[in-house]
Write an enzyme that holds these catalytic residues in place. Sequence first.
Site, short mmCIF file in Angstrom:
data_model
loop_
_atom_site.label_atom_id
_atom_site.label_comp_id
_atom_site.label_asym_id
_atom_site.label_seq_id
_atom_site.Cartn_x
_atom_site.Cartn_y
_atom_site.Cartn_z
N GLY A 315 0.82 -1.21 0.00
CA GLY A 315 0.00 0.00 0.00
C GLY A 315 0.85 1.25 0.00
N SER A 316 0.39 2.27 0.73
CA SER A 316 1.02 3.60 0.65
C SER A 316 2.42 3.66 1.22
CB SER A 316 0.13 4.63 1.36
OG SER A 316 -1.09 4.80 0.67
N THR A 317 2.85 2.69 2.02
CA THR A 317 4.24 2.71 2.50
C THR A 317 5.21 2.60 1.32
OG1 THR A 317 4.16 0.31 2.87
CG2 THR A 317 3.71 1.74 4.77
#
Length: 662
Positions: A315-317
């Site tokens: 995801g956004s990491t």
Amino acid sequence: MAKISGRNKKRIIVTFGIMGVIILLLAFRLAWIQVVKAEEYSEIATEQQTSDIPLEAKRGSIYDTNGEVLATSATCYTVWVRPSQLKENYSDEQIKKVSSDLAVILEMDAEEVEKKLKKEQALVKVAKYLDKETSDKVKELDVTGIEIAEDTKRYYPLGNFASHLLGSVSDDNEGRTGIEQEYDEYLSGVAGRWIKNTDVNGNTLSYGNEKYYQAEDGLDVVLTIDEVLQHYAENAIANGMKETKANRIMCLVMDPKTGDVLAMATNPGFDPNEPTQPVSASELEAFNNMSVKEQTEYLSEMWRNPIVSDTYEPGSTFKLVTTSAALEEGVTTPDTEYYCNVSYTVPGTNITLHCWSTVPHGAETLTEAVGNSCNPVQIQLALKMGKDTYYDYLEMFGITQKTNVDLPAETSAIIQDKDAIGQVELSTMAYGHGIAVTPIQLAAAVCAIGNDGVLMQPRVVKELRDSDGDTVKTFETKEVRKVISSKTADEMRSIMEYVVSEGGGGNAKIAGYRIGGKTGTADKVVNGKYSSDTYSSFIGMAPMEDPQLVVLVVVDSPSGVQFGSATAAPIAREFLENALPYLGIEPQYTDEEEKELNSEYVYVPDVTGKSCSDAIGILGSYGLEYEITPKTDSQKDFNVVDQYPKAGKKIKKGGKVYLYRE
């Protein structure tokens, strides 16, 4: 002299003839035994007169980086029996009595013991892992054919502690998983033997030979793991399990400058002292009702180390990787302005991808876009670089290959073939979807940002020592490659710090310390399809002026609120609150932080217009609780349309702010 009659003469001839035949047969039999079968009978005689007792080598211990024992071998005893000697010296009734007496001492079934005592084998193991008191009781029976050998048993003094990392051993004291398996050749040592000639009663023959081959103990393994940091990580994820009711939580802590793994924890774990049964009582009951095949599969899954053996969508990491590559390529700067109107149509296609937010972020710099976790900006960065360049950076950051960490069963990331993807696939990869990595791959990649752009190979073991404590082998840290420039790494650290101080990573904020990080939430793939469950995560770094730690927390399928800002970031904060002072890093408070620390009150920040996930993080940085209203069972992120108390209102720390949704 009387004359011998003809009848008697015949009898004498027949008698001598029979005796001659018998003598001839005996001669042939003697020749058969002494010539033809000489070697075979010689081996049998030697076997009957030879006592060969195996002497197991002491398995090396496993220590943390400071010399604390994590796994060791305790002295125990094994009972052996020579069935042939028992049979020669005792009747069946006496053997039955010996079996009964032995069974009582060993707490075994008498019939099972009797079967072992009557086996058609030269040497049979009856029981192992006995303490000295029990072995002494067996000796007191004074039974010919029963012998006691000194042995070792693997012991993990901290029980269910770093279990997936340490692994366990089999019944034969061979490494099964984890460090125990990876370094088995060093830990196991070389077994010895005690060979002697004995009579039928087991007594040493005066003219016999005796040979004693001393076992060579295994080497001790010294890890990079710090027991104290490991405890902090274990405690943090245990508390996180209570709060999130997740299926599983993983925590990995690394030193960005060396690649050393300082802590590696997964909850739930298992007790390596009893590795073939679950720790939970309810799980144990279910396990006992499984078939043998199901139990085997269950144990394999229980022992599996997900931090190196499982993949997940980050995801956004993963936006940290995309942003780093874009900055290094010069296609953007931290101050480059973008505009988010929620959706973004991929050029050359009719496919429109959306930001997580239903309300436009509007004008924003790159730094703000990362803080807002804006998908359209990441898409633009990847498309501007192009797939060839983007894939080059995936390789540079170590995403396209294993990290080669010294642990078994490391798996590779799941990445679409470059030649098979189009603009849409590249766009989704930019914000961490459509790509699956292992936790250790992502942590190692982010470590490069904390190490001025240099990627290090993860390391779990730093050296091997002998029984005298002398180092016999050292495993040096290994620099893989320079991934990004020091300038880009410095810019990325500033962006990460902004995410925690001003953005959705606020739940990882700690007064007096400069913390950086990035949250992430991605739908979990189950049986090839996206499900309603998520992987909620946070990757953090501290202190940002001189990074000493990179901590990754991955929460697998949390219940209730699923945002990484609300589930994973607080776990990372709990760890860092303990770890940073332990490492001797003193807090440096700003004037504003000093005032906040000395006050019972705090001013409510403005979170209206923010995403719920970001709002939760920001409120957390002020020490405030939250409640969503109207309540909803939906796990989707949303924009906060209003709040109460309003921004600027002074309330007590720990107070609650109501977040209103549409």
